[in-house]
Write a protein that holds these residues in place. Sequence first.
Motif: not given
Length: 375
Positions: A322, A338, A374, A341-342, A350, A352, A344-345, A357, A334, A310
Amino acid sequence: MTAVYIHIPFCEHICYYCDFNKVFLEGQPVDHYVDLLIKEMEMKTKGRSLDTVETVFVGGGTPTTLNESQIERLSESVHRIFPLSKNVEFSFEANPGDLSVSKLKAMKRSGVNRISMGVQSFNNELLKKIGRIHTVKDVYQSIRNMEEVGFENVSIDLIFSLPGQTEADFKDTLHQALALDLPHYSAYSLIIEPKTIFYNLMQKGQLILPTQDAEANMYAFLMNEMERHGKKQYEISNFAKEGFQSRHNIVYWSNEHYFGFGAGAHGYLSDTRYSNFGPLKQYMTPLEENRLPVFQTKDLTPKEEMEEEMFLGLRKVSGVSKARFFEKFGQELDTTFKEAIQVTSEKGWLENTKENVKLTKAGRFLGNNVFREFL
């Protein structure tokens, strides 16, 4: 696929920002070092089934401190020891002023087909301030010499946010660099590393750096100008014409395996990362006694491998695939990351998608903040 990194630690002068493994050239046993480097390559590969080598990168230090016969001897050994692909990318790092026509011809004869030159700035005063001994005139002469010998795959390195550098100065440097219309450019924001002259000056309060806003403005200008000149950003600090991306560096960012040879070199083979002794004598003595000069090894856990996938892969503009992640680790990206990703999005760092990603443009300014999520 396999890659090969070879480290040449010799320098005629030490730059104030450099924390790479290096020693002053004067009085050093360079010929003997090259002999032992070749011996290390032979010992490390003996009895090992070798995949085709797609990229070879000779870095430093300053690899162009080697003379023509040393360059040819080292390169001949690379061709002899490794099964190189027909379209191998064979890179040499170089300093402006070191690239005489005769030395470039020796490289060309040796199969070298890519030069990465450390320019850093097109301002002579700034070059002096950061400890570089070349001038802008040397840069242009080196470019002319490369054209004369027929080197087409040429990259230059630039550094921004240097002490005393203004936004206007960086814009001027970038315009001069882009006027050369080279196929590849690397441009890095200055990082003050421990054990460097700049670090010592900073500790004493004697290093005046541009503000964070000025640094961000320089990076934004860099990205926009590269795009405008047809140099596509494919990694946080790297830009290229199509087909000229650094295949060697993509090996690192894709978390693939590679050999590392030479004093202080790092390698990654069979899920084990290893590093060689850095000090010259400590590197050379084991080889003189027919032992490999490995200082330490680390077997990565599956968790560590996924984390590295990552924070290395997110440096690429294309991000982390992915499908590739599942192929390597048997887990859904994902699900595994999870929460990261949530977080940073939601911050807008980020993106996704169904396939991957990847950092948003805003995320490229804050890469390290994203990577930490990460780990």
